[in-house]
Design a protein around this motif. Structure first.
Motif, mmCIF file in Angstrom:
data_model
loop_
_atom_site.group_PDB
_atom_site.id
_atom_site.type_symbol
_atom_site.label_atom_id
_atom_site.label_comp_id
_atom_site.label_asym_id
_atom_site.label_seq_id
_atom_site.Cartn_x
_atom_site.Cartn_y
_atom_site.Cartn_z
ATOM 1 N N GLN A 1 0.840 -1.206 0.000
ATOM 2 C CA GLN A 1 0.000 0.000 0.000
ATOM 3 C C GLN A 1 0.872 1.253 0.000
ATOM 4 O OE1 GLN A 1 -3.027 -1.212 -1.018
ATOM 5 N NE2 GLN A 1 -3.984 0.381 0.262
ATOM 6 N N LEU B 1 3.963 1.513 -0.599
ATOM 7 C CA LEU B 1 4.871 1.515 -1.755
ATOM 8 C C LEU B 1 4.135 1.970 -3.014
ATOM 9 C CD1 LEU B 1 7.014 -1.717 -1.210
ATOM 10 C CD2 LEU B 1 7.650 0.671 -0.854
ATOM 11 N N ASP C 1 3.574 13.532 1.138
ATOM 12 C CA ASP C 1 2.864 12.255 1.195
ATOM 13 C C ASP C 1 3.833 11.094 1.055
ATOM 14 O OD1 ASP C 1 0.524 13.484 1.595
ATOM 15 O OD2 ASP C 1 -0.345 13.114 -0.409
ATOM 16 N N ASP D 1 4.262 8.001 3.627
ATOM 17 C CA ASP D 1 4.052 6.608 3.220
ATOM 18 C C ASP D 1 5.309 5.799 3.417
ATOM 19 O OD1 ASP D 1 1.371 6.637 2.566
ATOM 20 O OD2 ASP D 1 1.775 7.554 0.594
ATOM 21 N N ARG E 1 5.516 4.850 6.913
ATOM 22 C CA ARG E 1 4.514 3.808 7.173
ATOM 23 C C ARG E 1 5.076 2.451 6.783
ATOM 24 N NH1 ARG E 1 -0.942 3.955 3.715
ATOM 25 N NH2 ARG E 1 -1.572 1.798 4.012
ATOM 26 N N ASP F 1 -7.749 3.062 0.830
ATOM 27 C CA ASP F 1 -6.570 3.690 1.418
ATOM 28 C C ASP F 1 -6.455 5.120 0.901
ATOM 29 O OD1 ASP F 1 -3.965 4.564 2.042
ATOM 30 O OD2 ASP F 1 -3.301 2.471 2.238
ATOM 31 N N VAL G 1 -3.175 6.086 -1.036
ATOM 32 C CA VAL G 1 -3.096 5.442 -2.352
ATOM 33 C C VAL G 1 -4.073 6.121 -3.311
ATOM 34 C CG1 VAL G 1 -3.509 3.298 -3.603
ATOM 35 C CG2 VAL G 1 -2.384 3.247 -1.382
#
Lengths: 986, 209
Positions: free
Chosen positions: A773, A775, A805, A809, A812, B14, B17
């Protein structure tokens, strides 16, 4: 001279004589009105005879008519006096009939003189002569007057009147009078009536028949009365004689009365004159000259009787009656006397018509006193007393009867005895009582007024008294005695119980050695019962002759010396040869006759004590042997730690022989030098104060320098003053055990790791997703940024956002990798303070995608501000992961709406926190709730069945607990409770 | 048919994403509309809106596969490009069997994604055109009378006029008249074209009379 004239004249004369006789007798008794009427009747009959003679001898019809006319006058008198006689002589007859007869006759007489001729004939036409026995008489012929029926009717009615009166007399019972006077009279009148009727209506001419009846009757009655008068004369003379006798008798009676101290008296109730004999006066307390009137009598009787006295006087005056009573007399001197007085009143019964009461009085003071004394004795008797009269009725009773039966005296007296007894006890009639003897065998029950029953003992004694056969009943209420007996029985039973429950042997023996009392305990020893044993001797129940002889000897000694004997130990053989050891005290006690001696013995069974003593000896030996075999070192040290004793086994454990240690070395000399300052100092501390230690681990150095792991237990030894003088203890060699434990712990950790790794491999898909996700986001963001930057006029703000962002990520993704790393970590695991909520969150992140994939909704309820727990994070996460995944799998087979897993954290009491993982799956069968934690128990097809077993071991190692319950609704919950604060890993 | 250009509908739970995809597709010059859940997309679904769906597989609530099934149930689904973080073989097989255009795994290269989207757009366009043509043929077929339809079925079955007349119990001449009218109504320029049209409209020789 013609005979008819002579006969009729003689008849008239006779009648006149009789009239005269009766007149005389009337004069003698004026009240005898019947005599006067009889006199009139006789006189009238005489007149009738003369008139008839006139009729018979009249020569002309006129003369005849005149005679008939005058005939009616004596006829009237005859009838009226007849009615009068009947009335007075018989004291009977219906007055209206008598009056009717007289009235009709009077009417006939009036009509007779009213008519010109007579009532019989309107006209007499002629006379003709009839001759009879040489004489002749006239018979009239003419027209009959019908009015003469009135006269004849009066005759018929007169017959009816007399018959009626005679019947009344007959019915009254005076049959002699009815037969003697009534019947002849009725016949006479009826005869006359018939002759008259025949003469006028039948034409029969029988002169004198009618008169004849009357004359006969008068003759008969006069003769009868005269005879009775003569009898009366005779009686009168006899009466005179009797009177004379009576006077004598009275004098004798007075003398007798005086002699018997009987006072006689006479009281003229009309004149209120009271005459009392001299004895009577003295009884009443009067002087011979003192006048006696009603007032004085009243005073003599005392004032309390005033009203009753007045009432009695009134009653006697009006009705008469009898007097029979006991009464008091107040004597002038102030004393009193009791008299019994009897008398009777006859109203108008005396010759002079006065009403007198006569009677006697006599002194009953003595009797009264005796009676009162008897009454007092009866009253105060502690038993119930009854006097029953000859009819079976209660004549007298005492206070005890009232108390026992609850009746008032007035309610009992006069009643039959049965009212006090329950019916069943009196089969025969009450009159049979005198011969009845009732026994108090518990079946004689008295009936109280309130209906309750009391046990009675009744004794009956016949009494001869002036009132005939009487019975004295002595009634004892035995309910108290019953109660006392019962109380005694209960007390005995209680004492018996006390004796029987006593664990000691209690017995009493007589001189012959027989048991007269034994208790249950003793009886049981011989396998007998108390009842069976009493009366038997020792030799009857004890086969051991030597013992029996010893007991007998002791008993005889006690009886001889009359002193208590204490036997510290003696042997007794019980049933089936069972052995008992006794400590016995034997004491002489006097027998029931006060002379002979009995032996009271109490024996304490000390068999157990003996056995314990024996066992102790054996135990000591055994203990040492066991210690040797178990490899334990038994030792004793003094306060300085110096060995005083050490068992042989020390050589095998520490390499030293006992003699090398005892008196030469101290316990602490065997410690590692380092431990003396650090680890083992705890043991030293314990020895500084007298206290027991149990299973304390410590390390010693053997003679060969080898480290030996020991588990030591010890207890302080005190002297008699209570001062600690040293320790006794034991050492157990646990070197092998410690090594084994360490090995086990290592294996456990490896197993946990393996379990973790296998779990992570199961989760690999999900973990890949968690990693992919961020990645994916990073890659897309980066490529988008490149595109933006390649534009002519790139939007740099946009690019900055994108880069931000990307950084997020990336972190994360890093976290996920870090989590994985730690889960896969192996080796030293450190305890640290953990926030359980954070641990839970981290785990849930790892399985998020797995749950999404399985379509399981997750509900999380975190309690805020949870206290921290000490734990190994990765291990706790492993447990949680396991539980969450199990929960998801448990719901695989149920409908998708139920795919919901709830995870709570909460505090559990003050010192624990808990995590609960609740699924809504099929639940766990009740019997498997515990079994699921066993190793190799699994429901999964490919599971090893180690997951939950490992989980439980981990949680236990954290000092917590893990268990499963089924939910009230559906599914199961797994609960972890962990202690707050420091915890150690075993 | 909507006049608007094709749109990419991104459905991913998500947010990061979703935002990244949105940026990338927009940067590639595509119209993008994103939804956080499958249900949200379904609620706003417009069958006439051209375009395709970029769909995540594992989501809370309706999953990607379930959304695909829901769209199939509604009739003609838009072309779907699956994009998933964990590619299970069974999932991809099911998705493709149910008509997915592509089954891509995260992280995805922009070229791959944009190509897949364009391919999906093309597929959507062709599909829609075909549907439009078929609708025209159907409209023309509906102009035929019952008799003419019977005649048409016989023609499709390859019967000669004579045979048709015998089959339908009419004069051969009448068959010819009917044929001319059918040609006219179906706007067929040749007999071959008529047969083609009938085949497209699935008219068969089997009479349903």
């Amino acid at each position: 001279m013609p005979w008819m004239t002579v006969a009729w004249s003689m008849t008239a004369g006779a009648c006149l004589v009789m009239a005269f006789v009766n007149l005389l007798s009337w004069f003698a008794a004026r009240s005898a009105w019947d005599r006067l009427f009889l006199c009139l009747l006789a006189a009238a009959t005489a007149a009738l005879a003369l008139c008839e003679l006139w009729l018979l001898k009249s020569q002309t019809p006129t003369d005849y008519a005149q005679a008939v006319r005058w005939f009616h006058v004596p006829a009237w008198v005859t009838l009226v006096s007849l009615v009068g006689f009947v009335h007075f002589h018989f004291q009977a007859g219906r007055p209206w009939l008598g009056w009717t007869v007289c009235g009709l006759r009077t009417l006939a007489l009036a009509l007779n003189f009213q008519s010109e001729s007579s009532i019989n004939y309107i006209e007499i036409t002629r006379l003709h002569k009839v001759s009879l026995f040489g004489d002749s008489f006239s018979v009239a012929e003419g027209i009959l007057d019908p009015w003469m029926v009135i006269g004849q009717a009066s005759l018929v009615l007169c017959v009816v009147f007399i018959v009626d009166a005679t019947l009344a007399v007959w019915r009254r019972g005076d049959r002699t009078l009815a037969l003697r006077i009534g019947v002849p009279l009725a016949i006479a009148v009826l005869g006359t009536t018939l002759s008259v009727l025949l003469m006028f209506w039948g034409g029969v001419r029988w002169p004198g028949v009618g008169i004849a009846f009357f004359v006969g009757f008068i003759l008969f009655v006069t003769f009868d009365l005269s005879r009775r008068t003569a009898q009366a004369g005779l009686l009168a003379s006899r009466l005179g004689q009797i009177e004379h006798d009576l006077q004598w008798s009275e004098q004798r009676m007075l003398l007798a009365a005086d002699a018997a101290q009987l006072g006689t008296w006479e009281w003229d109730l009309k004149r209120d004159e009271i005459t009392v004999s001299e004895t009577g006066r003295s009884l009443l307390g009067l002087t011979p000259d003192e006048p006696l009137d009603l007032e004085r009598l009243r005073r003599a009787l005392g004032h309390e009787v005033d009203e009753a006295f007045a009432a009695a006087v009134t009653r006697f005056r009006s009705q008469g009656g009898r007097l029979d009573l006991d009464h008091r007399v107040v004597l002038p001197g102030g004393g009193e006397r009791w008299l019994h007085t009897r008398g009777s009143v006859d109203i108008g019964g005396d010759a002079d018509g006065s009403t007198r009461m006569r009677g006697v009085s006599f002194d009953i003071s003595d009797r009264r006193e005796a009676r009162e004394r008897l009454a007092q004795v009866m009253e105060s008797a502690p038993v119930g007393l009854l006097i029953i009269d000859s009819l079976g009725r209660i004549a007298l009773c005492n206070a005890q009867i009232e108390a026992d039966f609850g009746y008032l005296r007035s309610e009992i007296v006069g009643q039959p005895l049965e009212m006090l007894l329950q019916e069943d006890h009196l089969a025969g009639p009450a009159t049979a009582l005198p011969s009845l003897h009732l026994q108090a065998d518990g079946e004689v029950l008295g009936l109280r007024k309130d209906g309750s029953r009391i046990p009675l003992e009744i004794n009956l004694k016949p009494l001869e008294s002036s009132r005939g056969q009487e019975v004295l009943a002595v009634i004892a209420n035995v309910s108290d005695r019953r109660q006392r007996e019962n109380a005694l029985k209960q007390e005995r039973a209680f004492l018996r119980q006390v004796i029987d429950i006593n664990p000691n042997l209690i017995f009493v023996k007589d001189q012959e050695g027989r048991f007269t009392l034994v208790n249950q305990t003793l009886a049981e020893i011989f396998g007998s019962t108390v009842d069976a044993l009493v009366g038997q001797k020792d030799e009857d129940v004890n086969p051991n002759a030597a013992e029996v002889a010893r007991f007998r000897q002791a008993d005889l000694e006690v009886m001889r010396t009359r002193k208590e004997l204490f036997i510290a130990e003696e042997h007794l053989t019980g049933i089936a040869g069972k052995e008992h050891w006794l400590q016995t005290v034997k004491r002489p006690i006097p027998g029931p006759d006060g002379e002979s001696q009995l032996v009271l013995g109490t024996a304490t069974d000390i068999t157990l004590r003996k056995r314990i003593e024996q066992a102790l000896k054996e135990s000591e030996q055994r203990f040492l042997q066991v210690g040797q075999i178990a490899g334990e070192v038994i030792w004793e040290i003094d306060l300085c730690g110096q060995y005083i004793y050490v068992s042989q086994s020390v050589e095998r454990v520490l390499g030293y022989a006992p003699h090398e240690l005892v008196g030469r070395m101290r316990l602490f000399d065997l410690f590692r030098p380092a431990d003396l300052t650090t680890g083992a100092s705890a043991l030293l501390q314990l020895f500084s104060a007298p206290q027991s230690i149990r299973s304390m681990r410590n390390t010693r150095v053997s003679k060969g320098g080898r480290l030996v792991q020991l588990e030591t237990s010890a207890t302080p030894v005190f002297d008699r003053q209570g001062d600690c003088v040293g320790y006794r203890g034991s050492d157990t060699d646990i070197t092998r055990r410690v090594e084994f434990e360490q090995e086990m712990a290592q294996q456990r950790n490896e197993l946990a790791h393996l379990s973790r790794v296998s779990m992570l491999s199961e989760l690999s898909g999900s973990l890949a997703h968690e990693l992919n996700q961020p990645l994916a986001a990073i890659l897309s963001n980066a490529q988008a940024a490149l595109r933006f930057l390649s534009r002519d006029d790139p939007d740099l703000d946009e690019v900055r956002d994108i880069l931000q962002d990307i950084v997020t990520d990336d972190k994360r993704a890093g976290d996920v990798i870090q989590g994985l790393r730690s889960l896969l970590q192996k080796g030293d695991l450190q305890f640290e303070a953990l926030d359980l909520n954070a641990v839970v969150q981290e785990v849930l992140r790892l399985v998020r995608s797995e749950m999404l994939n399985a379509g399981v909704a997750l509900v999380v309820q975190m309690a805020p501000n949870l206290p921290k727990v000490q734990g190994v994070k990765v291990q706790l996460q492993q447990v949680l992961l396991n539980l969450v995944m199990n929960g998801c799998e448990a719901m695989a087979s149920v409908s998708p709406e139920d795919h919901r897993l709830t995870v709570y954290t909460d505090t559990a009491g003050d010192d624990a926190v808990s995590v609960i993982v609740a699924d809504r799956g099929t639940g766990i069968p009740e019997e498997d709730l515990e079994r699921v934690f066993d190793a190799f128990v699994t429901t999964k097809e490919q599971g090893l069945g180690l997951g939950l077993a490992v989980c439980r071991r981990i949680v236990s190692a954290h000092g917590g607990s893990l268990w499963a319950t089924n939910n009230a609704g559906r599914g199961a919950s797994f609960r972890i409770a962990l202690p707050v604060g420091p915890s150690e890993m075993a | 048919m909507s006049n608007a250009g094709p749109t990419v509908f991104v459905v991913d739970d998500d947010p990061s994403v979703r935002r990244a995809l949105e940026r990338l597709l927009q940067a590639a010059g595509l119209e993008v509309c994103s939804h956080a859940t499958a249900q949200d997309y379904l609620d706003h679904y417009d069958p006439d809106a051209p375009g395709c769906v970029v769909l995540d597989l594992a989501m809370p609530g309706l999953s990607g596969l379930e959304l695909q099934d829901a769209l199939l149930a509604r009739g003609v689904p838009p072309p779907i490009v699956f994009l998933t973080g964990r590619a299970g073989v069974p999932d991809s097989v099911q998705a493709l069997k149910h008509g997915a255009v592509e089954f891509l795994t995260k992280p995805v290269d922009e070229t791959t994604l944009v190509d897949a989207v364009r391919k999906a757009f093309e597929s959507d366009r062709i599909e829609r055109a075909a549907r439009t043509e078929l609708a025209g043929i159907s409209r023309r077929l509906s102009l035929l009378t019952a008799r003419e339809t019977q005649v048409l079925r016989c023609i499709v079955a390859g019967l000669l006029n004579k045979q048709t007349a015998a089959e339908l119990d009419m004069a051969e001449k009448t068959v010819k008249v009917h044929r001319a009218r059918i040609m006219e109504k179906m706007q067929a320029r040749s007999f071959a074209e008529l047969i083609q049209l009938a085949a497209r409209a699935c008219i068969t020789a089997r009479s349903s009379r």
